[in-house]
Design a protein around this motif. Structure first.
Motif, short mmCIF file in Angstrom:
data_model
loop_
_atom_site.label_atom_id
_atom_site.label_comp_id
_atom_site.label_asym_id
_atom_site.label_seq_id
_atom_site.Cartn_x
_atom_site.Cartn_y
_atom_site.Cartn_z
N ALA A 179 44.68 -30.33 36.58
CA ALA A 179 44.61 -28.86 36.58
C ALA A 179 45.91 -28.27 37.11
N SER A 180 46.55 -28.96 38.04
CA SER A 180 47.78 -28.43 38.64
C SER A 180 48.95 -28.39 37.64
N GLY A 181 48.80 -29.08 36.51
CA GLY A 181 49.87 -29.08 35.50
C GLY A 181 49.64 -28.10 34.37
N GLN A 182 48.53 -27.40 34.40
CA GLN A 182 48.15 -26.57 33.25
C GLN A 182 49.10 -25.42 32.97
N ALA A 183 49.67 -24.85 34.04
CA ALA A 183 50.55 -23.69 33.83
C ALA A 183 51.98 -24.12 33.51
N HIS A 184 52.19 -25.43 33.45
CA HIS A 184 53.53 -25.96 33.17
C HIS A 184 53.54 -26.52 31.75
N GLU A 185 53.44 -27.84 31.63
CA GLU A 185 53.48 -28.49 30.31
C GLU A 185 52.42 -27.96 29.36
N ASP A 186 51.18 -27.87 29.85
CA ASP A 186 50.07 -27.48 28.96
C ASP A 186 50.29 -26.06 28.43
N TYR A 187 50.78 -25.20 29.30
CA TYR A 187 51.05 -23.81 28.88
C TYR A 187 52.11 -23.77 27.78
N LEU A 188 53.18 -24.52 28.00
CA LEU A 188 54.28 -24.53 27.04
C LEU A 188 53.78 -25.02 25.67
N ILE A 189 52.99 -26.08 25.69
CA ILE A 189 52.45 -26.62 24.44
C ILE A 189 51.51 -25.60 23.79
N LEU A 190 50.70 -24.95 24.60
CA LEU A 190 49.77 -23.93 24.09
C LEU A 190 50.52 -22.82 23.34
N VAL A 191 51.59 -22.31 23.96
CA VAL A 191 52.34 -21.21 23.33
C VAL A 191 53.00 -21.68 22.03
N LEU A 192 53.61 -22.87 22.08
CA LEU A 192 54.29 -23.37 20.88
C LEU A 192 53.29 -23.58 19.74
N ARG A 193 52.12 -24.10 20.08
CA ARG A 193 51.08 -24.29 19.04
C ARG A 193 50.63 -22.93 18.50
N PHE A 194 50.49 -21.97 19.38
CA PHE A 194 50.09 -20.61 18.96
C PHE A 194 51.08 -20.07 17.92
N LEU A 195 52.35 -20.43 18.10
CA LEU A 195 53.39 -19.95 17.17
C LEU A 195 53.44 -20.82 15.90
N GLY A 196 52.59 -21.83 15.82
CA GLY A 196 52.47 -22.62 14.59
C GLY A 196 53.15 -23.98 14.66
N ILE A 197 53.70 -24.32 15.81
CA ILE A 197 54.43 -25.59 15.93
C ILE A 197 53.45 -26.69 16.35
#
Ligand SMILES: Cc1cc2nc3c(=O)[nH]c(=O)nc-3n(C[C@H](O)[C@H](O)[C@H](O)COP(=O)(O)O)c2cc1C
Length: 202
Positions: A148-166
């Motif tokens: 859970a402590s990593g969610q706002a780091h790596e997981d967030y970055l991946i989430l945003v990139l996926r949202f943009l279609g990547i």
């Protein structure tokens, strides 16, 4: 092939993510004559935060913008165009205060543009910036991957990139860097090996 290389560490030459992102770029360009690299240092050349003034500048016709608004729009357009043009992106992403550096967040705020990199319709959100390959060079003092402590780091970055279609996103990770010299050296060595594996597998 156009490769966009981003760094966001504030630690200059002592930065682990800068070391890893540079290794990824070296591995990527190895043996490729057709690669064009653009580099953006988000720490030393920080983008301004997306703000009320940014919104007003965007809503003002070009011929009516004052100098500050024209500058704001030129910066926003250049950052977005550079992102859209890239076939590949390498992102140096240290963990600061359980998240990505605010300088990297400022970049995300500039590339997340409705109608350009994402859209909503009756089926929900749709990413418009697909087809890129992304490698994240992720570093942290502690151990957070999969926690859970990593969610706002790596997981967030991946989430945003996926949202943009990547969808083609790889993470090269060195964590536990604050656990002492030996764990740090081991984590950095393992991340280098991960880079070698990624590029021999391609
Ligand atoms: C301002 C700052 C905040 C940090 N916050 C965290 C944190 O919340 N969790 C953590 O595990 N490490 C934290 N660290 C340690 C960094 O993640 C670690 O030093 C890592 O190597 C940073 O990557 P860099 O060397 O590329 O800057 C922090 C470091 C700095 C400078």
């Amino acid at each position: 092939m156009k490769l966009l290389h981003l760094d966001s560490s504030i630690l200059g030459n002592a930065s682990a993510s800068r070391q890893l992102s540079a290794s990824v770029v070296d591995a990527w360009k190895n043996g490729r004559a057709d690669i064009q690299i653009s580099y953006r240092d988000l720490a030393s050349d920080a983008l301004g935060h997306f703000s009320a003034a940014s919104l007003v500048a965007g809503g003002t016709p070009a011929e009516l913008r004052d100098a500050a608004q024209a500058h704001e729009m030129a910066l926003a357009e250049k950052t977005l165009e550079e992102f859209l043009a890239a076939d590949a992106i390498v992102i140096g992403a240290p963990m600061y205060n359980f998240s990505i550096p605010s300088q990297l967040k400022a970049w995300i705020d500039r590339i997340s543009v409705a109608g350009k990199t994402f859209a909503y319709d009756e089926n929900g959100p749709k990413g418009l910036a697909g087809g890129k390959k992304v490698i994240i060079a992720s570093t942290a003092g502690g151990l957070h991957a999969g926690q859970a402590s990593g969610q706002a780091h790596e997981d967030y970055l991946i989430l945003v990139l996926r949202f943009l279609g990547i969808t083609d996103i790889q993470v090269v990770r060195a964590e536990g860097l604050a656990y002492g010299e030996e764990p740090k050296a081991n984590a950095l060595r393992a991340a280098q090996e991960q880079i070698e594996t990624l590029f021999t597998a391609v």
